[in-house]
Write an enzyme that holds these catalytic residues in place. Structure first.
Site, mmCIF file in Angstrom:
data_model
loop_
_atom_site.group_PDB
_atom_site.id
_atom_site.type_symbol
_atom_site.label_atom_id
_atom_site.label_comp_id
_atom_site.label_asym_id
_atom_site.label_seq_id
_atom_site.Cartn_x
_atom_site.Cartn_y
_atom_site.Cartn_z
ATOM 1 N N ASP A 97 0.886 -1.196 -0.039
ATOM 2 C CA ASP A 97 -0.009 0.080 -0.083
ATOM 3 C C ASP A 97 0.922 1.286 0.000
ATOM 4 O O ASP A 97 0.408 2.561 -0.212
ATOM 5 C CB ASP A 97 -0.897 0.025 1.235
ATOM 6 C CG ASP A 97 -0.366 -0.109 2.397
ATOM 7 O OD1 ASP A 97 0.613 -0.948 2.553
ATOM 8 O OD2 ASP A 97 -0.950 0.376 3.729
ATOM 9 N N HIS A 112 7.711 -0.977 13.023
ATOM 10 C CA HIS A 112 6.738 -1.453 12.359
ATOM 11 C C HIS A 112 7.463 -2.862 11.861
ATOM 12 O O HIS A 112 8.522 -3.055 12.036
ATOM 13 C CB HIS A 112 6.621 -0.836 11.032
ATOM 14 C CG HIS A 112 5.440 -1.078 10.099
ATOM 15 N ND1 HIS A 112 4.164 -1.066 10.688
ATOM 16 C CD2 HIS A 112 5.144 -1.370 8.897
ATOM 17 C CE1 HIS A 112 3.173 -1.446 9.626
ATOM 18 N NE2 HIS A 112 3.820 -1.707 8.716
ATOM 19 N N ASP A 164 4.141 3.809 8.612
ATOM 20 C CA ASP A 164 3.465 2.999 9.491
ATOM 21 C C ASP A 164 4.206 2.554 10.477
ATOM 22 O O ASP A 164 5.497 2.306 10.334
ATOM 23 C CB ASP A 164 2.849 1.648 8.849
ATOM 24 C CG ASP A 164 2.123 2.050 7.686
ATOM 25 O OD1 ASP A 164 1.875 3.185 7.056
ATOM 26 O OD2 ASP A 164 1.679 0.881 7.029
ATOM 27 N N HIS A 223 -4.469 6.908 6.266
ATOM 28 C CA HIS A 223 -4.050 5.499 6.308
ATOM 29 C C HIS A 223 -4.850 4.788 7.046
ATOM 30 O O HIS A 223 -4.813 4.086 8.045
ATOM 31 C CB HIS A 223 -2.616 5.421 6.723
ATOM 32 C CG HIS A 223 -1.983 4.055 6.500
ATOM 33 N ND1 HIS A 223 -2.337 3.096 7.516
ATOM 34 C CD2 HIS A 223 -1.602 3.412 5.575
ATOM 35 C CE1 HIS A 223 -1.843 2.103 7.137
ATOM 36 N NE2 HIS A 223 -0.903 2.277 6.212
HETATM 37 ZN ZN LIG Z 1 0.356 0.748 5.587
#
Ligand SMILES: [Zn+2]
Length: 301
Positions: free
Chosen positions: A67, A141, A204, A262
């Site tokens: 993404d 992450h 993220d 997001h």
């Molecule tokens: Zn993401």
């Protein structure tokens, strides 16, 4: 006039929805464009948002989940198809070099543009131009992820009444600015510091030191808030933030304009992100991002 604004190309995490494309954000900073995290479909979102391949000078990828990066293949090919007349530089985690290589060479095309690979392997400054310094900070992450921060160097604002008091006018003002003093009057006596503007892109991640360091004193902060507060356990488990966590970090950092994005496809009510961010005590300007939205960098104070 120089333009400083964020163009939101996509706002969905993991799975796109009917109303949200995968990620993609273009920051226009004076004459330069920095494309962050081009997810799948970014090329078409650019068209819809009025962003051309020529507008991209730099690409910053936080991490190699689809993404945030599957759009690289299309965007890189489009940059070459359009024979963009300037060099383009790409930053991404060095640990994902093999993903970048594959995306850059996903299919056959004619390479016409110089694309410089400048991978990130540690916290620190990536580039310093007269308009900004770009730095990266490690996030938390499941795959290696870096956030990015742009800092404009501080300048000086001339104070007309002080200039007048010292009888400095016309071309002498320019001389004073260049030379630092004029007839014994130092620049500091007739001007004040004009604080440079600051922008950060955080995605993220769980809450970590990097989030706070990137957000510190930002005029505009773009930050993920995948989850709502009631799903904080999921956020921690999968390495994401909730609306409340993101907003508290922004509040503590003194952020002026907060952009949440997001979003997980599990939520249908964007207002709830705003409500939870306010409940967390964030009082600045707040945008729950929508695709194709434009967010200006706030005016200087
Ligand atoms: Zn993401």
């Amino acid at each position: 006039m120089s333009v400083r604004e964020l163009v939101v190309l996509g706002t969905a995490s993991q799975v796109p929805t009917r109303h949200r494309n995968h990620n993609g954000y273009l920051l226009r900073w004076d004459g330069e464009g920095i494309l962050f995290d081009p997810g799948e479909g970014t090329q078409r979102q650019m068209l819809r948002a009025g962003v051309a391949a020529h507008d991209i000078h730099r690409i910053c990828v936080t991490h190699f989940h689809g993404d945030h990066s599957l759009g690289l293949a299309g965007v890189i090919q489009r940059i070459n198809l359009d024979r963009v007349p300037h060099e383009v530089t790409a930053h991404y985690p060095r640990s994902g070099q093999r993903f970048f290589d594959r995306l850059r060479h996903a299919t056959a095309y004619r390479e016409t543009v110089t694309l410089t690979e400048a991978p990130v392997a540690a916290d620190g400054v990536l580039v310093a131009t007269p308009a900004y310094t770009l730095e990266a900070r490690r996030l938390s992450h499941p795959v290696e992820s870096y956030g990015y921060r742009l800092t404009e160097p501080d300048g000086r604002r001339m104070l007309p009444e002080r200039l007048a008091a010292h009888g400095i006018t016309g071309p002498d003002v320019g001389r004073l600015q260049r030379e630092g003093s004029l007839n014994g009057v130092p620049l500091e006596a007739v001007s004040e510091v004009r604080r440079g503007q600051r922008f950060a892109f955080v995605m993220d991640t769980r809450l970590c030191e990097g989030v706070h360091a990137l957000a510190e004193g930002c005029d505009l902060l773009v930050i993920e808030s995948t989850f709502l507060d009631q799903d904080e356990e999921l956020a921690v488990e999968f390495g994401h933030l909730t609306a409340g966590q993101a907003a508290r970090a922004a509040r503590d950092a003194g952020v002026r304009h907060l952009v949440l994005t997001h979003f997980s496809q599990r939520y249908a009510q964007p207002e709830e992100f705003e409500r939870q961010a306010r409940a967390a005590g964030f009082e600045g300007e707040l945008t729950v991002a929508r695709d194709l939205q434009r967010v200006p960098v706030p005016k200087r104070r």
